[in-house]
Design a protein around this motif. Structure first.
Motif, PDB file in Angstrom:
ATOM      1  N   VAL A 141       3.749  20.944  31.331  1.00  0.00           N
ATOM      2  CA  VAL A 141       5.068  22.072  31.453  1.00  0.00           C
ATOM      3  C   VAL A 141       4.888  23.104  30.196  1.00  0.00           C
ATOM      4  N   GLY A 142       5.241  22.435  28.900  1.00  0.00           N
ATOM      5  CA  GLY A 142       5.503  23.364  27.904  1.00  0.00           C
ATOM      6  C   GLY A 142       4.479  23.985  27.403  1.00  0.00           C
ATOM      7  N   TYR A 162       5.432  18.428  37.608  1.00  0.00           N
ATOM      8  CA  TYR A 162       4.735  17.194  38.168  1.00  0.00           C
ATOM      9  C   TYR A 162       5.362  16.153  38.449  1.00  0.00           C
ATOM     10  N   ARG A 182      12.568  18.581  23.834  1.00  0.00           N
ATOM     11  CA  ARG A 182      11.575  18.992  22.818  1.00  0.00           C
ATOM     12  C   ARG A 182      12.246  18.466  21.451  1.00  0.00           C
ATOM     13  N   HIS A 238       7.373  10.065  23.262  1.00  0.00           N
ATOM     14  CA  HIS A 238       7.218  11.158  24.246  1.00  0.00           C
ATOM     15  C   HIS A 238       6.534  10.631  25.585  1.00  0.00           C
TER      16      HIS A 238
HETATM   17  C1  COI Z   1       5.318  18.470  29.014  1.00  0.00           C
HETATM   18  O1  COI Z   1       4.883  18.441  30.276  1.00  0.00           O
HETATM   19  O2  COI Z   1       5.292  19.531  28.646  1.00  0.00           O
HETATM   20  C2  COI Z   1       5.635  17.434  28.257  1.00  0.00           C
HETATM   21  O3  COI Z   1       6.590  17.312  27.388  1.00  0.00           O
HETATM   22  C3  COI Z   1       4.989  15.908  28.691  1.00  0.00           C
HETATM   23  C4  COI Z   1       3.706  15.990  27.923  1.00  0.00           C
HETATM   24  C5  COI Z   1       3.769  14.956  26.845  1.00  0.00           C
HETATM   25  C6  COI Z   1       2.537  15.873  28.792  1.00  0.00           C
END
Ligand code: COI
Length: 332
Positions: free
Chosen positions: A78-79, A101, A235, A297
């Motif tokens: 996502v980020g 997801y 975050r 995470h």
């Molecule tokens: C994201 O999807 O932005 C997350 O924070 C998960 C990542 C560690 C795969």
């Protein structure tokens, strides 16, 4: 069409192979290296790249992609906070992400952490490891007695709200954008300060944008109830770690569930061999506390989410190539 997927982990590879079998017209290269100045050369000749990494996508890497004529970059996550936006615009690269997801994966993780904190699992695990099977002094709290303040009501925040409500908690929420259904339920407060003042638990689901950096700082903590519980599966940069440590020391914060940490890059998802080898004193300070749960995470790390991250990103890359656009385009 050739798509080069970078940073493919062992747990992702079966899903990538499955996608490749289902899409025989696409040449799929699954590279286990992350995208950086050294590996960017592997993108030469690719029509699109698919990436996920926590380290930055720097201007120099993005300029190289531009030079190689790679116009499509699809994130498996996502980020977008680790991408040099100016370089993306300058090179005319279209970026997609995977906005959903599995919002439930993050939401379930968040509430699981809260329950482990409220029922003092870490305290009992330590006592049991020493043969101490006594109850006291670890008297627990019940979620059904609490007000949970959900900060940001995007997909993940809303999935978390459903679960909190299932436990019988009162839920209030803050967001600049109001979801019509939550609005109809009268869930929103007008300011973060109101959320802080009324909540026994604060559940953070906001993105890492500049305005949110260190939003939980000394001032914010001072506006919260004594003994508040803090949850951050979003975050690391949302929390000023020094301020959190002070609030934990003073008892202002009863405990925290942290799946992210502001200096996590290079530490999380690495085997450092021993606790002592963790090269960050503030992180170790947090990890040692019985009333703090730190995880590296992992809220997203479920079978469903990992499969969706691979599939949705590969589909987006294919869409970009075939149609020049995608419903997962990110605006910079
Ligand atoms: C994201 O999807 O932005 C997350 O924070 C998960 C990542 C560690 C795969």
């Amino acid at each position: 069409m050739k798509i080069v997927a970078y940073g493919i982990r062992d747990d992702e590879r079966p899903f990538l192979n499955q996608w490749a079998e289902e899409n025989p017209s696409v040449e799929v290269i699954g590279n286990s290296e992350l995208l950086d100045d050294e590996t960017v050369v592997d993108a030469k000749g690719a029509d699109g790249i698919v990436v996920y990494q926590q380290k930055p996508y720097t201007a120099s890497v993005i300029d190289k992609l531009g030079e190689y004529g790679v116009k499509f970059m699809s994130l498996r996550n996502v980020g977008i906070d680790n991408i040099d936006a100016d370089a993306i615009k300058r090179n005319g690269i279209l970026v997609t992400n995977v906005p959903a997801y599995s919002p439930e994966a993050i939401a379930e993780y968040t509430v699981a952490t809260l329950m482990a904190l409220l029922r003092r699992f870490k305290n009992f695990a330590h006592k049991e490891a020493n043969g101490n099977m006594k109850w006291a002094p670890d008297l627990a709290d019940e979620l059904n007695q609490m007000t949970v303040g959900v900060y940001a009501t995007g997909k993940i925040g809303r999935a978390a709200i459903k679960i909190y409500q299932g436990f019988g908690a009162k839920v209030i929420a803050y967001d600049i954008f109001h979801n019509p259904e939550l609005e109809a339920e009268g869930m929103y407060v007008d300011t973060p300060e109101e959320l802080y003042a009324q909540s026994d638990v604060i559940s953070l689901h906001a993105p890492a944008v500049a305005e949110n950096e260190h939003m939980l700082n000394d001032e914010a903590f001072s506006k919260m109830k004594d003994g508040v519980w803090i949850l951050n599966p979003a975050r690391g940069s949302l929390i000023d770690t020094d301020a959190l440590l002070r609030a934990l020391d003073s008892g202002k914060v009863a405990g925290a569930g942290l799946d992210v940490y502001e200096d996590e890059v290079g530490i999380f998802n690495n085997d450092l061999g021993s606790f002592d080898n963790i090269p960050d004193e503030r992180l170790k300070n947090l990890m040692k506390r019985e009333n703090v749960i730190v995880t590296p995470h992992i809220a997203f790390y479920t079978k469903k989410a990992v499969k969706n991250m691979v599939y949705f990103a590969m589909n987006a890359s294919k869409d970009l190539n075939e149609t020049g656009t995608s419903d997962k385009l990110v605006k910079f």
